[in-house]
Design a protein around this motif. Structure first.
Motif, mmCIF file in Angstrom:
data_model
loop_
_atom_site.group_PDB
_atom_site.id
_atom_site.type_symbol
_atom_site.label_atom_id
_atom_site.label_comp_id
_atom_site.label_asym_id
_atom_site.label_seq_id
_atom_site.Cartn_x
_atom_site.Cartn_y
_atom_site.Cartn_z
ATOM 1 N N LEU A 151 0.819 -1.206 0.000
ATOM 2 C CA LEU A 151 0.000 0.000 0.000
ATOM 3 C C LEU A 151 0.860 1.267 0.000
ATOM 4 O O LEU A 151 0.603 2.209 -0.749
ATOM 5 C CB LEU A 151 -0.940 0.001 1.216
ATOM 6 C CG LEU A 151 -2.031 -1.070 1.235
ATOM 7 C CD1 LEU A 151 -2.824 -0.999 2.526
ATOM 8 C CD2 LEU A 151 -2.963 -0.913 0.036
ATOM 9 N N TRP A 234 -7.066 -11.153 -7.914
ATOM 10 C CA TRP A 234 -7.490 -9.755 -7.882
ATOM 11 C C TRP A 234 -6.293 -8.829 -8.050
ATOM 12 O O TRP A 234 -6.345 -7.855 -8.828
ATOM 13 C CB TRP A 234 -8.202 -9.462 -6.566
ATOM 14 C CG TRP A 234 -8.249 -8.014 -6.208
ATOM 15 C CD1 TRP A 234 -7.451 -7.357 -5.318
ATOM 16 C CD2 TRP A 234 -9.128 -7.019 -6.749
ATOM 17 N NE1 TRP A 234 -7.785 -6.028 -5.251
ATOM 18 C CE2 TRP A 234 -8.805 -5.786 -6.127
ATOM 19 C CE3 TRP A 234 -10.147 -7.055 -7.697
ATOM 20 C CZ2 TRP A 234 -9.473 -4.611 -6.428
ATOM 21 C CZ3 TRP A 234 -10.821 -5.877 -7.996
ATOM 22 C CH2 TRP A 234 -10.483 -4.675 -7.364
ATOM 23 N N ILE A 235 -5.202 -9.090 -7.322
ATOM 24 C CA ILE A 235 -4.020 -8.235 -7.419
ATOM 25 C C ILE A 235 -3.487 -8.211 -8.852
ATOM 26 O O ILE A 235 -3.093 -7.165 -9.372
ATOM 27 C CB ILE A 235 -2.935 -8.713 -6.437
ATOM 28 C CG1 ILE A 235 -3.402 -8.496 -4.989
ATOM 29 C CG2 ILE A 235 -1.611 -7.988 -6.675
ATOM 30 C CD1 ILE A 235 -2.489 -9.113 -3.952
ATOM 31 N N SER A 238 -6.679 -6.600 -11.127
ATOM 32 C CA SER A 238 -7.422 -5.395 -10.738
ATOM 33 C C SER A 238 -7.146 -4.180 -11.637
ATOM 34 O O SER A 238 -8.062 -3.369 -11.851
ATOM 35 C CB SER A 238 -7.154 -5.044 -9.265
ATOM 36 O OG SER A 238 -5.778 -4.868 -9.014
ATOM 37 N N TYR A 253 -7.951 3.811 -8.613
ATOM 38 C CA TYR A 253 -7.545 2.409 -8.537
ATOM 39 C C TYR A 253 -6.872 2.113 -7.199
ATOM 40 O O TYR A 253 -7.180 1.110 -6.543
ATOM 41 C CB TYR A 253 -6.599 2.088 -9.690
ATOM 42 C CG TYR A 253 -5.747 0.863 -9.488
ATOM 43 C CD1 TYR A 253 -6.277 -0.409 -9.681
ATOM 44 C CD2 TYR A 253 -4.411 0.973 -9.087
ATOM 45 C CE1 TYR A 253 -5.492 -1.529 -9.493
ATOM 46 C CE2 TYR A 253 -3.627 -0.141 -8.895
ATOM 47 C CZ TYR A 253 -4.172 -1.393 -9.102
ATOM 48 O OH TYR A 253 -3.408 -2.507 -8.898
ATOM 49 N N GLY A 254 -5.976 2.987 -6.776
ATOM 50 C CA GLY A 254 -5.291 2.785 -5.500
ATOM 51 C C GLY A 254 -6.237 2.846 -4.319
ATOM 52 O O GLY A 254 -6.151 2.042 -3.390
ATOM 53 N N TRP A 256 -9.385 2.065 -4.215
ATOM 54 C CA TRP A 256 -10.265 0.896 -4.151
ATOM 55 C C TRP A 256 -9.538 -0.350 -3.662
ATOM 56 O O TRP A 256 -10.170 -1.391 -3.462
ATOM 57 C CB TRP A 256 -10.911 0.633 -5.508
ATOM 58 C CG TRP A 256 -12.136 1.471 -5.743
ATOM 59 C CD1 TRP A 256 -12.282 2.491 -6.631
ATOM 60 C CD2 TRP A 256 -13.387 1.353 -5.063
ATOM 61 N NE1 TRP A 256 -13.542 3.031 -6.548
ATOM 62 C CE2 TRP A 256 -14.250 2.339 -5.596
ATOM 63 C CE3 TRP A 256 -13.872 0.516 -4.057
ATOM 64 C CZ2 TRP A 256 -15.556 2.516 -5.156
ATOM 65 C CZ3 TRP A 256 -15.169 0.685 -3.612
ATOM 66 C CH2 TRP A 256 -16.002 1.669 -4.156
ATOM 67 N N GLN A 257 -8.218 -0.243 -3.455
ATOM 68 C CA GLN A 257 -7.507 -1.360 -2.834
ATOM 69 C C GLN A 257 -7.703 -1.374 -1.314
ATOM 70 O O GLN A 257 -7.553 -2.413 -0.677
ATOM 71 C CB GLN A 257 -6.000 -1.272 -3.135
ATOM 72 C CG GLN A 257 -5.633 -1.279 -4.600
ATOM 73 C CD GLN A 257 -6.003 -2.567 -5.313
ATOM 74 O OE1 GLN A 257 -6.036 -3.631 -4.713
ATOM 75 N NE2 GLN A 257 -6.299 -2.460 -6.599
ATOM 76 N N ILE A 313 -15.109 -6.229 -6.023
ATOM 77 C CA ILE A 313 -14.461 -5.624 -4.847
ATOM 78 C C ILE A 313 -15.110 -6.128 -3.566
ATOM 79 O O ILE A 313 -14.423 -6.499 -2.596
ATOM 80 C CB ILE A 313 -14.524 -4.090 -4.930
ATOM 81 C CG1 ILE A 313 -13.660 -3.583 -6.088
ATOM 82 C CG2 ILE A 313 -14.058 -3.464 -3.609
ATOM 83 C CD1 ILE A 313 -13.856 -2.118 -6.409
ATOM 84 N N SER A 317 -13.240 -8.525 -0.879
ATOM 85 C CA SER A 317 -13.073 -7.993 0.480
ATOM 86 C C SER A 317 -13.568 -9.000 1.516
ATOM 87 O O SER A 317 -12.919 -9.211 2.546
ATOM 88 C CB SER A 317 -13.830 -6.667 0.623
ATOM 89 O OG SER A 317 -13.287 -5.673 -0.229
#
Length: 419
Positions: A151, A234-235, A238, A253-254, A256-257, A313, A317
Motif C-alpha cells: 500500500l 485480484w491483485i 485489478s 484504482y489505489g 479501491w484497494q 471488490i 473484500s
C-alpha cells in the motif's frame, strides 16, 4: 528453550525485528516500481526492461527456499537468518554502484533472495519460540505490518524519486533492513536445540519425499494457496477491472484497494482477539461464511450486473476477511502436520504454495481473457469451494488431535487426584 506464551514488550521485540526485515524486503519490490522509468532512461535501454525488475526479484525469491529451511535445521535458525539479513543489506547497497541494466537486474535477483529467509527460517522460529496460540497471534499481527508494504511502497517510492535520485531508494531500504538486522542480532532466539552441520542432497531428498507422500501435510499445505488464490487473482487483474474496464484513474484504482486490504487486516485483528477464547481452528470454520458468501455475491454480480467491478471488490473484500481469520491458523496446522524437521517443512509449504499460485494466476488470466469477469468469478468460486471442503477436513483432524493431546496431558493430573 522455554516457549513464550505471553505477548508483551519483551517477547514481541524479536517478531518486531523480523517483521521489519520482512517489510524492508517487500518494499524493495514496491518502492522501485515508480522509479523504473528513470532507471531504464539512465541506463539507455528500452522500456521493455521495466517489468524485468519485478520478474528478477521474484525469481530470486524462488531460488533457495528449498535449501534455507533445511540448512537452518542443521546449523541453527539464528546464523542463517542473520546471514540472510546481512546479504540483503549488502545487495541493496551494491545497487548504488551498478553501472548498467544487466548488473542492476542481477542485483534485483540477489535482493529477491531475501524472500527465502522470511518463511523458511523466520516464520519457523516464531512457531518454535512461542506457544501455539501465542504463535498464531504473533503471525496475525506480523501479517498486518507486512500488508502495509504494497500500500505505501509505491506512494513512498514515487515521493522519494521526486526529490532524490532513484538509487537513494535502495539506500533507504538498506537502512531499514540494517535496523532490522540489529534487532534480530539482539533479540532473535536460537530455537533449535540439537544442531548438526551435516547437509546432503540425499537427506534433502528424503525429507521432501517424506513430505510429498504425507497426505495430511499435503492437504494442510494446499489449503493456504487455495484460500489466497482469489486475492492474488485480484491483485494481478485489478488494473484490468478498474482502469481498463471501469475507466478509473490510477488514484481511484489505489483507493479501491483499501477495502480489500482493510478487510484482510481486520480479519487478522479479529483472530488475535478470539484466539484465546475459541479452540484453535474454529476461526477457519467461521471464515467460511464470509468467504463463500463473498464468492457467490461476486459471481452473481458478474453475471447479472452492469457494474460488476463493485461486486468483485465486495466479494474479494469478504474473501480477504476470511483469509485474515484463517491464514495463521492454517500455517500452524501445516507446519505441525508431519514429523519432518520444521525448516524443511516450512520450505515445502512455500514451494507447494508457489506452484499453486503460478498455475492459479495463469488460470485466472486465461479464463478472464476468454470469458470475461464471469470467468474470473467462476474460477474464484470453484477454488473457494475446493478450499472449503479441504479446510473442514484439515481443521477437524487438527482439532481432534489437540483434544486428544489435552486429554492425555490431563490423565496424569487426574490420576494424582484419585490417589
Amino acid at each position: 528453550m522455554q516457549k513464550m506464551s505471553v505477548l508483551n514488550r519483551s517477547t514481541l521485540l524479536f517478531p518486531l525485528a523480523l517483521v521489519l526485515f520482512e517489510f524492508s524486503v517487500y518494499i524493495a519490490n514496491d518502492m522501485i516500481q515508480p522509479g523504473m522509468v528513470m532507471v531504464v532512461r539512465e541506463f539507455g535501454v528500452d522500456s521493455a526492461w521495466i517489468p524485468t525488475a519485478m520478474t528478477a526479484f521474484l525469481l530470486g525469491g524462488a531460488l533457495f527456499p528449498w535449501l534455507m529451511g533445511p540448512l537452518s535445521d542443521r546449523v541453527g535458525r539464528r546464523p542463517v537468518m542473520l546471514g540472510g539479513a546481512l546479504f540483503f543489506v549488502l545487495s541493496c547497497l551494491a545497487t548504488l554502484v551498478s553501472t548498467g541494466i544487466e548488473s542492476f537486474t542481477v542485483l534485483r535477483v540477489l535482493q529477491g533472495v531475501g524472500l527465502c529467509f522470511i518463511s523458511a527460517v523466520g516464520y519457523t522460529t516464531v512457531q518454535e519460540a512461542f506457544e501455539e496460540k501465542a504463535a498464531v497471534k504473533v503471525m496475525a499481527l506480523m501479517a498486518n505490518v507486512a500488508l502495509i508494504a504494497p500500500l505505501v511502497g509505491p506512494v513512498v517510492g514515487a515521493a522519494l524519486i521526486a526529490v532524490w535520485p532513484w538509487r537513494m531508494t535502495f539506500a533507504l531500504i538498506a537502512a531499514v533492513a540494517a535496523v532490522a538486522l540489529f534487532g534480530l542480532w539482539r533479540k532473535m532466539p536460537e530455537t533449535l536445540e540439537h544442531k548438526t552441520v551435516e547437509l546432503s542432497l540425499r537427506s534433502l531428498k528424503a525429507d521432501y519425499l517424506a513430505l510429498l507422500k504425507n497426505r495430511r501435510f499435503m492437504s494442510a499445505s494446499l489449503t493456504i494457496p487455495l484460500l489466497a488464490l482469489p486475492l492474488l487473482g485480484w491483485i494481478a487483474l485489478s488494473p484490468v477491472f478498474l482502469i481498463e474496464q471501469a475507466g478509473m484513474s490510477p488514484v481511484e484504482y489505489g483507493l479501491w484497494q483499501f477495502p480489500v486490504f482493510g478487510a484482510l487486516i481486520t480479519g487478522n485483528l479479529v483472530l488475535v482477539r478470539i484466539t484465546d477464547r475459541l479452540p484453535l481452528g474454529r476461526s477457519v470454520l467461521i471464515g467460511l461464511v464470509p468467504l463463500l458468501s463473498g464468492m457467490a455475491l461476486m459471481f452473481a454480480g458478474c453475471l447479472f450486473s452492469s457494474v460488476p467491478h463493485y461486486f468483485i471488490i465486495a466479494g474479494i473484500s469478504l474473501m480477504a476477511l476470511a483469509e485474515g481469520l484463517s491464514f495463521a491458523v492454517l500455517y500452524r496446522f501445516a507446519l505441525t502436520s508431519s514429523g519432518v524437521s520444521k525448516g524443511a517443512t516450512a520450505a515445502a509449504i512455500g514451494m507447494v504454495g508457489m506452484v499453486v499460485y503460478v498455475l492459479g494466476i495463469e488460470g485466472f488470466s486465461r479464463l478472464h481473457q476468454h470469458f470475461g469477469d464471469a470467468g474470473f468469478a467462476a474460477m474464484a468460486l470453484s477454488v473457494s469451494l475446493c478450499y472449503a471442503w479441504l479446510a473442514r477436513r484439515v481443521v477437524a483432524r487438527a482439532m481432534a488431535d489437540r483434544a486428544e493431546q489435552g486429554e492425555a496431558a490431563l490423565e496424569p493430573q487426574l490420576a494424582g487426584q484419585d490417589a
